[in-house]
Write a protein that holds these residues in place. Structure first.
Motif, PDB file in Angstrom:
ATOM      1  N   TYR A  59       0.899  -1.228   0.050  1.00  0.00           N
ATOM      2  CA  TYR A  59      -0.151   0.137  -0.032  1.00  0.00           C
ATOM      3  C   TYR A  59       0.935   1.382   0.024  1.00  0.00           C
ATOM      4  CZ  TYR A  59      -3.292  -3.485   1.492  1.00  0.00           C
ATOM      5  OH  TYR A  59      -3.881  -4.756   1.713  1.00  0.00           O
ATOM      6  N   PRO A  61       1.810   5.049  -0.900  1.00  0.00           N
ATOM      7  CA  PRO A  61       0.680   6.251  -1.202  1.00  0.00           C
ATOM      8  C   PRO A  61       0.962   6.504  -2.881  1.00  0.00           C
ATOM      9  CG  PRO A  61       2.150   6.875   0.530  1.00  0.00           C
ATOM     10  CD  PRO A  61       2.760   5.554   0.068  1.00  0.00           C
ATOM     11  N   ASN A  64      -1.885   4.665  -4.565  1.00  0.00           N
ATOM     12  CA  ASN A  64      -3.144   4.660  -4.003  1.00  0.00           C
ATOM     13  C   ASN A  64      -3.792   6.396  -3.825  1.00  0.00           C
ATOM     14  OD1 ASN A  64      -5.441   3.767  -3.069  1.00  0.00           O
ATOM     15  ND2 ASN A  64      -4.746   3.222  -1.291  1.00  0.00           N
ATOM     16  N   LYS A  65      -3.257   7.045  -4.723  1.00  0.00           N
ATOM     17  CA  LYS A  65      -3.610   8.509  -4.575  1.00  0.00           C
ATOM     18  C   LYS A  65      -4.973   9.040  -4.558  1.00  0.00           C
ATOM     19  CE  LYS A  65       0.447   9.960  -6.987  1.00  0.00           C
ATOM     20  NZ  LYS A  65       1.058  10.627  -8.346  1.00  0.00           N
ATOM     21  N   GLU A  68      -6.462   7.813  -1.338  1.00  0.00           N
ATOM     22  CA  GLU A  68      -6.317   8.494  -0.185  1.00  0.00           C
ATOM     23  C   GLU A  68      -6.821   9.972  -0.096  1.00  0.00           C
ATOM     24  OE1 GLU A  68      -4.177   8.776   3.187  1.00  0.00           O
ATOM     25  OE2 GLU A  68      -4.193   7.113   1.903  1.00  0.00           O
ATOM     26  N   ARG A  69      -6.949  10.509  -1.482  1.00  0.00           N
ATOM     27  CA  ARG A  69      -7.776  11.745  -1.534  1.00  0.00           C
ATOM     28  C   ARG A  69      -9.043  11.590  -1.141  1.00  0.00           C
ATOM     29  NH1 ARG A  69      -6.950  16.289   0.118  1.00  0.00           N
ATOM     30  NH2 ARG A  69      -8.911  17.711  -0.509  1.00  0.00           N
ATOM     31  N   ASN A  71     -10.411   9.397   0.999  1.00  0.00           N
ATOM     32  CA  ASN A  71     -10.441   9.579   2.430  1.00  0.00           C
ATOM     33  C   ASN A  71     -10.262  10.765   3.141  1.00  0.00           C
ATOM     34  OD1 ASN A  71     -10.714   6.841   2.381  1.00  0.00           O
ATOM     35  ND2 ASN A  71      -8.762   6.152   2.802  1.00  0.00           N
TER      36      ASN A  71
END
Length: 110
Positions: A59, A61, A64-65, A68-69, A71
């Protein structure tokens, strides 16, 4: 699998089942640097069966942009709901649940 030492037996059994029942062979094994999968027995089995191994980072970052954004956006919206309604932190869970509920039912521009 209940014990760490059962990993090799389980993996070997699974690869044999895949080969015999599905007709598929394991060509590459990607792991998250799990030490259970890199013992002497495993390395010999990989070499004998011709299985390549790749270690990946769990995982990161960079991969997983978008999630994450999303969230962060959900948390900011929940924080706004709490502050606008004058609620304390004990309602935090409900605010986040409500935010997620509304976001999943709202139209998206993507």
């Amino acid at each position: 699998m209940k014990q760490k030492f059962e990993a090799f037996k389980f993996f070997k059994h699974s690869t044999i089942l895949m080969k015999n029942q599905a007709g598929k062979i394991v060509k590459c094994l990607r792991t998250n640097n799990d030490l259970k999968l890199f013992s002497i027995k495993f390395n010999e089995f990989y070499r004998d069966e011709g299985i390549a191994t790749q270690c990946i980072v769990c995982y990161p970052p960079q991969q997983n942009k978008v999630a994450e954004r999303m969230n962060m956006t959900s948390l900011e919206r929940a924080r706004c709901k709490l502050s606008n309604l004058g609620l304390n932190r004990s309602s935090w869970v409900e605010a986040v649940n409500t935010t997620c509920y509304l976001e999943s039912r709202s139209l998206s521009t993507t």
